[in-house]
Scaffold this motif. Sequence first.
Motif, mmCIF file in Angstrom:
data_model
loop_
_atom_site.group_PDB
_atom_site.id
_atom_site.type_symbol
_atom_site.label_atom_id
_atom_site.label_comp_id
_atom_site.label_asym_id
_atom_site.label_seq_id
_atom_site.Cartn_x
_atom_site.Cartn_y
_atom_site.Cartn_z
ATOM 1 N N MET A 1 6.583 44.132 73.093
ATOM 2 C CA MET A 1 7.610 44.067 72.074
ATOM 3 C C MET A 1 8.827 44.849 72.541
ATOM 4 S SD MET A 1 7.400 44.998 68.075
ATOM 5 C CE MET A 1 6.627 43.474 67.657
ATOM 6 N N GLY A 2 8.650 46.006 73.062
ATOM 7 C CA GLY A 2 9.753 46.754 73.627
ATOM 8 C C GLY A 2 10.435 47.680 72.646
ATOM 9 N N ILE A 3 11.399 48.387 73.183
ATOM 10 C CA ILE A 3 12.137 49.365 72.391
ATOM 11 C C ILE A 3 12.971 48.679 71.311
ATOM 12 C CG2 ILE A 3 13.925 51.144 72.526
ATOM 13 C CD1 ILE A 3 12.875 51.780 75.347
ATOM 14 N N GLY A 4 13.604 47.578 71.678
ATOM 15 C CA GLY A 4 14.444 46.861 70.715
ATOM 16 C C GLY A 4 13.652 46.322 69.542
ATOM 17 N N GLY A 5 12.464 45.797 69.815
ATOM 18 C CA GLY A 5 11.624 45.289 68.734
ATOM 19 C C GLY A 5 11.160 46.387 67.792
ATOM 20 N N GLY A 6 10.846 47.555 68.354
ATOM 21 C CA GLY A 6 10.444 48.682 67.518
ATOM 22 C C GLY A 6 11.569 49.155 66.618
ATOM 23 N N ILE A 7 12.764 49.224 67.183
ATOM 24 C CA ILE A 7 13.924 49.637 66.372
ATOM 25 C C ILE A 7 14.208 48.597 65.292
ATOM 26 C CG2 ILE A 7 16.416 50.022 66.461
ATOM 27 C CD1 ILE A 7 15.963 51.327 69.208
ATOM 28 N N PHE A 8 14.079 47.315 65.641
ATOM 29 C CA PHE A 8 14.297 46.248 64.667
ATOM 30 C C PHE A 8 13.321 46.369 63.493
ATOM 31 C CE2 PHE A 8 13.260 41.970 63.130
ATOM 32 C CZ PHE A 8 14.516 41.586 62.655
ATOM 33 N N LEU A 9 12.046 46.604 63.786
ATOM 34 C CA LEU A 9 11.064 46.749 62.713
ATOM 35 C C LEU A 9 11.362 47.957 61.829
ATOM 36 C CD1 LEU A 9 7.671 45.891 64.443
ATOM 37 C CD2 LEU A 9 8.836 44.602 62.652
ATOM 38 N N ILE A 10 11.805 49.041 62.433
ATOM 39 C CA ILE A 10 12.149 50.233 61.644
ATOM 40 C C ILE A 10 13.316 49.931 60.712
ATOM 41 C CG2 ILE A 10 13.067 52.582 61.787
ATOM 42 C CD1 ILE A 10 11.443 52.899 64.395
ATOM 43 N N VAL A 11 14.329 49.244 61.227
ATOM 44 C CA VAL A 11 15.513 48.935 60.407
ATOM 45 C C VAL A 11 15.152 47.985 59.273
ATOM 46 C CG1 VAL A 11 17.753 47.773 60.457
ATOM 47 C CG2 VAL A 11 17.166 49.402 62.245
ATOM 48 N N VAL A 12 14.408 46.921 59.582
ATOM 49 C CA VAL A 12 14.016 45.971 58.528
ATOM 50 C C VAL A 12 13.128 46.671 57.494
ATOM 51 C CG1 VAL A 12 12.669 43.883 58.077
ATOM 52 C CG2 VAL A 12 14.280 43.927 59.968
ATOM 53 N N GLY A 13 12.227 47.513 57.946
ATOM 54 C CA GLY A 13 11.373 48.244 57.015
ATOM 55 C C GLY A 13 12.162 49.178 56.123
ATOM 56 N N ALA A 14 13.153 49.855 56.697
ATOM 57 C CA ALA A 14 13.975 50.752 55.882
ATOM 58 C C ALA A 14 14.785 49.970 54.853
ATOM 59 C CB ALA A 14 14.906 51.564 56.787
ATOM 60 N N ILE A 15 15.276 48.809 55.238
ATOM 61 C CA ILE A 15 16.026 47.983 54.283
ATOM 62 C C ILE A 15 15.111 47.544 53.146
ATOM 63 C CG2 ILE A 15 17.161 45.743 53.993
ATOM 64 C CD1 ILE A 15 18.331 46.177 56.830
ATOM 65 N N LEU A 16 13.911 47.087 53.493
ATOM 66 C CA LEU A 16 12.985 46.651 52.441
ATOM 67 C C LEU A 16 12.540 47.812 51.562
ATOM 68 C CD1 LEU A 16 10.705 44.093 54.317
ATOM 69 C CD2 LEU A 16 12.386 43.604 52.542
ATOM 70 N N ALA A 17 12.318 48.972 52.142
ATOM 71 C CA ALA A 17 11.795 50.105 51.376
ATOM 72 C C ALA A 17 12.854 50.760 50.497
ATOM 73 C CB ALA A 17 11.201 51.138 52.329
ATOM 74 N N LEU B 1 7.545 45.124 47.821
ATOM 75 C CA LEU B 1 8.469 45.158 48.957
ATOM 76 C C LEU B 1 8.626 46.556 49.532
ATOM 77 C CD1 LEU B 1 11.266 42.689 47.793
ATOM 78 C CD2 LEU B 1 9.473 42.312 49.479
ATOM 79 N N THR B 2 8.478 47.571 48.695
ATOM 80 C CA THR B 2 8.570 48.942 49.194
ATOM 81 C C THR B 2 7.428 49.239 50.158
ATOM 82 O OG1 THR B 2 9.595 49.611 47.125
ATOM 83 C CG2 THR B 2 8.721 51.353 48.512
ATOM 84 N N MET B 3 6.214 48.813 49.808
ATOM 85 C CA MET B 3 5.064 49.043 50.680
ATOM 86 C C MET B 3 5.190 48.229 51.963
ATOM 87 S SD MET B 3 2.430 50.693 51.389
ATOM 88 C CE MET B 3 2.202 51.585 49.889
ATOM 89 N N ILE B 4 5.663 47.007 51.866
ATOM 90 C CA ILE B 4 5.888 46.195 53.063
ATOM 91 C C ILE B 4 6.918 46.863 53.966
ATOM 92 C CG2 ILE B 4 6.786 43.979 53.882
ATOM 93 C CD1 ILE B 4 5.463 42.674 51.486
ATOM 94 N N GLY B 5 7.938 47.453 53.368
ATOM 95 C CA GLY B 5 8.939 48.185 54.140
ATOM 96 C C GLY B 5 8.338 49.370 54.877
ATOM 97 N N TYR B 6 7.476 50.109 54.182
ATOM 98 C CA TYR B 6 6.817 51.245 54.840
ATOM 99 C C TYR B 6 5.900 50.781 55.976
ATOM 100 C CZ TYR B 6 8.421 54.334 51.087
ATOM 101 O OH TYR B 6 9.184 55.061 50.228
ATOM 102 N N ILE B 7 5.220 49.663 55.777
ATOM 103 C CA ILE B 7 4.347 49.119 56.820
ATOM 104 C C ILE B 7 5.180 48.694 58.025
ATOM 105 C CG2 ILE B 7 2.831 47.174 57.389
ATOM 106 C CD1 ILE B 7 1.789 47.369 54.471
ATOM 107 N N PHE B 8 6.306 48.033 57.780
ATOM 108 C CA PHE B 8 7.197 47.645 58.889
ATOM 109 C C PHE B 8 7.717 48.869 59.633
ATOM 110 C CE2 PHE B 8 8.910 43.084 58.172
ATOM 111 C CZ PHE B 8 7.619 42.617 58.015
ATOM 112 N N MET B 9 8.095 49.902 58.885
ATOM 113 C CA MET B 9 8.588 51.107 59.554
ATOM 114 C C MET B 9 7.485 51.761 60.388
ATOM 115 S SD MET B 9 11.311 53.018 57.038
ATOM 116 C CE MET B 9 10.198 53.271 55.682
ATOM 117 N N GLY B 10 6.275 51.805 59.864
ATOM 118 C CA GLY B 10 5.157 52.370 60.631
ATOM 119 C C GLY B 10 4.876 51.561 61.887
ATOM 120 N N ALA B 11 4.880 50.232 61.758
ATOM 121 C CA ALA B 11 4.655 49.376 62.924
ATOM 122 C C ALA B 11 5.780 49.544 63.940
ATOM 123 C CB ALA B 11 4.546 47.921 62.488
#
Length: 78
Positions: free
Chosen positions: A1-17, A29-39
């Motif tokens: 996935m790489g560094i870019g994919g990890g940053i993308f998941l963190i950003v999308v998770g923060a937006i959802l949360a 959606l808040t829990m899904i956001g936290y899961i995305f940020m953790g991933a």
Amino acid sequence: MGIGGGIFLIVVGAILAFAVSDVIEGVDLTMIGYIFMGAGVVALVIALVMNRQRTNTSHTEYVQRRDDRHVHGPDGAV
């Protein structure tokens, strides 16, 4: 996935949360956001560890040469 994919998941998770206040029935959606940020954090850490290991490797090059010339002894014999 790489560094870019990890940053993308963190950003999308923060937006959802933190930024999305819509309600979808049966979906938190808040829990899904936290899961995305953790991933995203896990993916980022794995990418950084893999990148660190890749820079610590050393490469040795072996060159094999074949000499077809005959070596003559001191008296001229082959």
